[in-house]
Design a protein around this motif. Sequence first.
Motif, PDB file in Angstrom:
ATOM      1  N   ARG A 180       0.867  -1.178   0.095  1.00 27.91           N
ATOM      2  CA  ARG A 180      -0.137  -0.093  -0.040  1.00 27.91           C
ATOM      3  C   ARG A 180       0.870   1.224  -0.105  1.00 27.91           C
ATOM      4  O   ARG A 180       1.527   1.468   0.860  1.00 27.91           O
ATOM      5  CB  ARG A 180      -0.979  -0.174   1.322  1.00 27.91           C
ATOM      6  N   HIS A 181       0.712   2.195  -0.961  1.00 32.32           N
ATOM      7  CA  HIS A 181       1.424   3.338  -1.150  1.00 32.32           C
ATOM      8  C   HIS A 181       0.532   4.315  -0.253  1.00 32.32           C
ATOM      9  O   HIS A 181      -0.579   4.795  -0.614  1.00 32.32           O
ATOM     10  CB  HIS A 181       1.571   3.748  -2.435  1.00 32.32           C
ATOM     11  N   VAL A 182       1.123   4.937   1.013  1.00 35.15           N
ATOM     12  CA  VAL A 182       0.452   5.714   1.848  1.00 35.15           C
ATOM     13  C   VAL A 182       0.870   7.211   1.250  1.00 35.15           C
ATOM     14  O   VAL A 182      -0.193   7.849   1.438  1.00 35.15           O
ATOM     15  CB  VAL A 182       1.089   5.750   3.162  1.00 35.15           C
ATOM     16  N   LEU A 183       1.863   7.580   1.111  1.00 37.95           N
ATOM     17  CA  LEU A 183       2.344   8.860   0.306  1.00 37.95           C
ATOM     18  C   LEU A 183       3.168   8.720  -0.910  1.00 37.95           C
ATOM     19  O   LEU A 183       3.853   7.654  -1.090  1.00 37.95           O
ATOM     20  CB  LEU A 183       3.025   9.493   1.334  1.00 37.95           C
ATOM     21  N   GLU A 184       2.534   9.268  -1.765  1.00 39.04           N
ATOM     22  CA  GLU A 184       3.094   9.036  -3.282  1.00 39.04           C
ATOM     23  C   GLU A 184       3.582  10.325  -3.850  1.00 39.04           C
ATOM     24  O   GLU A 184       2.905  11.150  -4.493  1.00 39.04           O
ATOM     25  CB  GLU A 184       1.899   8.411  -4.249  1.00 39.04           C
ATOM     26  N   GLU A 205       5.031  30.899  11.077  1.00 40.67           N
ATOM     27  CA  GLU A 205       3.740  30.386  10.838  1.00 40.67           C
ATOM     28  C   GLU A 205       3.381  28.954  11.393  1.00 40.67           C
ATOM     29  O   GLU A 205       4.283  28.170  11.955  1.00 40.67           O
ATOM     30  CB  GLU A 205       3.963  30.173   9.248  1.00 40.67           C
ATOM     31  N   VAL A 206       2.091  28.813  11.707  1.00 33.76           N
ATOM     32  CA  VAL A 206       1.481  27.494  12.011  1.00 33.76           C
ATOM     33  C   VAL A 206       0.722  27.006  10.912  1.00 33.76           C
ATOM     34  O   VAL A 206      -0.095  27.408  10.323  1.00 33.76           O
ATOM     35  CB  VAL A 206       0.251  27.961  13.341  1.00 33.76           C
ATOM     36  N   THR A 207       1.132  25.726  10.507  1.00 38.25           N
ATOM     37  CA  THR A 207       0.559  25.189   9.554  1.00 38.25           C
ATOM     38  C   THR A 207      -0.089  23.912   9.947  1.00 38.25           C
ATOM     39  O   THR A 207       0.483  23.225  10.826  1.00 38.25           O
ATOM     40  CB  THR A 207       1.839  24.736   8.418  1.00 38.25           C
ATOM     41  N   VAL A 208      -1.197  23.556   9.457  1.00 41.08           N
ATOM     42  CA  VAL A 208      -2.185  22.554   9.817  1.00 41.08           C
ATOM     43  C   VAL A 208      -2.157  21.523   8.683  1.00 41.08           C
ATOM     44  O   VAL A 208      -2.537  21.953   7.525  1.00 41.08           O
ATOM     45  CB  VAL A 208      -3.653  22.898  10.365  1.00 41.08           C
ATOM     46  N   LEU A 209      -1.877  20.268   8.982  1.00 42.81           N
ATOM     47  CA  LEU A 209      -2.222  19.138   8.288  1.00 42.81           C
ATOM     48  C   LEU A 209      -3.522  18.754   8.340  1.00 42.81           C
ATOM     49  O   LEU A 209      -3.791  18.226   9.450  1.00 42.81           O
ATOM     50  CB  LEU A 209      -1.058  18.049   8.381  1.00 42.81           C
ATOM     51  N   ALA A 210      -4.501  18.638   7.128  1.00 47.06           N
ATOM     52  CA  ALA A 210      -5.670  18.447   7.608  1.00 47.06           C
ATOM     53  C   ALA A 210      -5.886  17.102   6.474  1.00 47.06           C
ATOM     54  O   ALA A 210      -5.337  17.169   5.467  1.00 47.06           O
ATOM     55  CB  ALA A 210      -6.615  19.428   7.385  1.00 47.06           C
ATOM     56  N   GLY A 211      -7.245  16.521   6.620  1.00 44.81           N
ATOM     57  CA  GLY A 211      -7.538  15.423   5.507  1.00 44.81           C
ATOM     58  C   GLY A 211      -8.296  14.491   6.405  1.00 44.81           C
ATOM     59  O   GLY A 211      -8.234  14.259   7.419  1.00 44.81           O
ATOM     60  N   ALA A 222      -6.457   8.119   7.105  1.00 44.55           N
ATOM     61  CA  ALA A 222      -5.778   7.516   6.355  1.00 44.55           C
ATOM     62  C   ALA A 222      -5.165   8.308   5.016  1.00 44.55           C
ATOM     63  O   ALA A 222      -4.980   7.776   3.987  1.00 44.55           O
ATOM     64  CB  ALA A 222      -6.765   6.113   5.417  1.00 44.55           C
ATOM     65  N   ALA A 223      -5.389   9.474   4.908  1.00 40.21           N
ATOM     66  CA  ALA A 223      -5.086  10.403   3.965  1.00 40.21           C
ATOM     67  C   ALA A 223      -3.336  10.568   4.129  1.00 40.21           C
ATOM     68  O   ALA A 223      -2.660  11.125   2.857  1.00 40.21           O
ATOM     69  CB  ALA A 223      -5.421  11.948   4.238  1.00 40.21           C
ATOM     70  N   GLY A 224      -2.700  10.445   5.398  1.00 37.57           N
ATOM     71  CA  GLY A 224      -1.261  10.191   5.323  1.00 37.57           C
ATOM     72  C   GLY A 224      -0.805  11.375   6.161  1.00 37.57           C
ATOM     73  O   GLY A 224       0.394  11.613   6.038  1.00 37.57           O
ATOM     74  N   ASP A 277      -5.678  10.967  -0.401  1.00 36.19           N
ATOM     75  CA  ASP A 277      -5.110   9.934  -1.310  1.00 36.19           C
ATOM     76  C   ASP A 277      -3.489   9.950  -1.301  1.00 36.19           C
ATOM     77  O   ASP A 277      -2.960   9.778  -2.174  1.00 36.19           O
ATOM     78  CB  ASP A 277      -5.749   9.938  -2.785  1.00 36.19           C
ATOM     79  N   GLY A 278      -2.986  10.345  -0.177  1.00 26.45           N
ATOM     80  CA  GLY A 278      -1.349  10.360   0.035  1.00 26.45           C
ATOM     81  C   GLY A 278      -0.897  11.522  -0.936  1.00 26.45           C
ATOM     82  O   GLY A 278       0.311  11.489  -1.158  1.00 26.45           O
ATOM     83  N   ARG A 279      -1.546  12.419  -1.308  1.00 29.60           N
ATOM     84  CA  ARG A 279      -0.958  13.628  -1.940  1.00 29.60           C
ATOM     85  C   ARG A 279      -1.503  14.900  -1.401  1.00 29.60           C
ATOM     86  O   ARG A 279      -2.467  15.032  -0.655  1.00 29.60           O
ATOM     87  CB  ARG A 279      -1.444  13.613  -3.524  1.00 29.60           C
ATOM     88  N   THR A 280      -0.734  16.060  -1.775  1.00 30.43           N
ATOM     89  CA  THR A 280      -1.448  17.180  -1.209  1.00 30.43           C
ATOM     90  C   THR A 280      -2.466  17.677  -2.289  1.00 30.43           C
ATOM     91  O   THR A 280      -2.153  17.913  -3.470  1.00 30.43           O
ATOM     92  CB  THR A 280      -0.163  18.264  -1.472  1.00 30.43           C
ATOM     93  N   HIS A 281      -3.606  17.776  -1.759  1.00 28.26           N
ATOM     94  CA  HIS A 281      -4.763  18.290  -2.616  1.00 28.26           C
ATOM     95  C   HIS A 281      -4.980  19.696  -2.657  1.00 28.26           C
ATOM     96  O   HIS A 281      -5.410  20.270  -3.826  1.00 28.26           O
ATOM     97  CB  HIS A 281      -5.832  17.572  -1.884  1.00 28.26           C
ATOM     98  N   ALA A 282      -4.713  20.665  -1.610  1.00 30.75           N
ATOM     99  CA  ALA A 282      -4.961  21.945  -1.764  1.00 30.75           C
ATOM    100  C   ALA A 282      -4.052  22.454  -0.577  1.00 30.75           C
ATOM    101  O   ALA A 282      -3.703  21.895   0.495  1.00 30.75           O
ATOM    102  CB  ALA A 282      -6.261  22.300  -1.360  1.00 30.75           C
ATOM    103  N   VAL A 283      -3.736  23.859  -0.839  1.00 30.52           N
ATOM    104  CA  VAL A 283      -2.802  24.632   0.105  1.00 30.52           C
ATOM    105  C   VAL A 283      -3.143  25.888   0.098  1.00 30.52           C
ATOM    106  O   VAL A 283      -3.501  26.487  -0.645  1.00 30.52           O
ATOM    107  CB  VAL A 283      -1.278  24.653  -0.300  1.00 30.52           C
ATOM    108  N   GLY A 284      -3.123  26.716   1.243  1.00 30.44           N
ATOM    109  CA  GLY A 284      -3.613  27.930   1.501  1.00 30.44           C
ATOM    110  C   GLY A 284      -4.272  28.211   2.655  1.00 30.44           C
ATOM    111  O   GLY A 284      -3.830  27.794   3.696  1.00 30.44           O
TER     112      GLY A 284
END
Length: 259
Positions: free
Chosen positions: A16-20, A31-37, A40-42, A211-218
């Motif tokens: 299984r590819h978790v991050l691709e 800056e404070v950056t939040v990883l969201a999703g 199982a998004a990674g 799905d293991g990728r960056t979908h949006a940033v902002g």
Amino acid sequence: MRGLLARGIHVRFGTRHVLEGLDLPPLAPGEVTVLAGPNAAGKSTLLRAIAQLQPHRGEVTLDGENLARMAAQARARLVGFMPQTLPAGSSLVALESVIAALRAGGAMPAAQADATAMAVMEKLGIAALALEPLSAMSGGQRQMVSLAQAIVRDPRLLLLDEPTSALDMARQVRLLSELRRLAGEGRIVVAVLHDLALAAQWADRIVLLHDGRTHAVGTPEEVLTPALLAEVYGVTARVERCSRGRIMVLIDGEHAPAC
């Protein structure tokens, strides 16, 4: 360049590819950056890869230096990592665990280590827990001790995996206020948060994984939109502002894709 940069991060668990090939934009000091999703998004895997706690392909640099090529002790002085939970079975008392985290960055006289660790615990409002065994603490108390461990070396980069998950509302505000203060002093703060309301209020930037990728940033305004929430979380949502102008995310139900 100054800041954190991650390029081509790839992690596989078995087949299984978790991050691709995941890329992050440059994350700047202050800056404070939040990883969201969704689950199982990674998110947690990415955080551990940045901390060099998860085998991965790709490159992570901090202020132009490759973290994977640093000696462990040198990296420990620069990077603070807060896991989702501390082990419940530890025989250490809280102060001992914070001192041990401090010494991971290099030797220090005992009196100085004791004073530094105690000062951090006092700042976080957990000085009363100093002599309490970790094994006797609630999940929320262990999380606050874990935060003390992560920040006691005064790291340049602070990585936190779901730091508010076991905290009551007052402790959430205390912790997130401390993260804002640490970022304001010129550190890079990256946190995994499931609560989008907290992310909207406290983040300078949101990185939305899917799905293991960056979908949006902002900014929260740019990322927390009904369209993106439908795409990534599969929900129908309204994004509105309260009387103080803060973003609120209201979930109305599951999103029904067009046939």
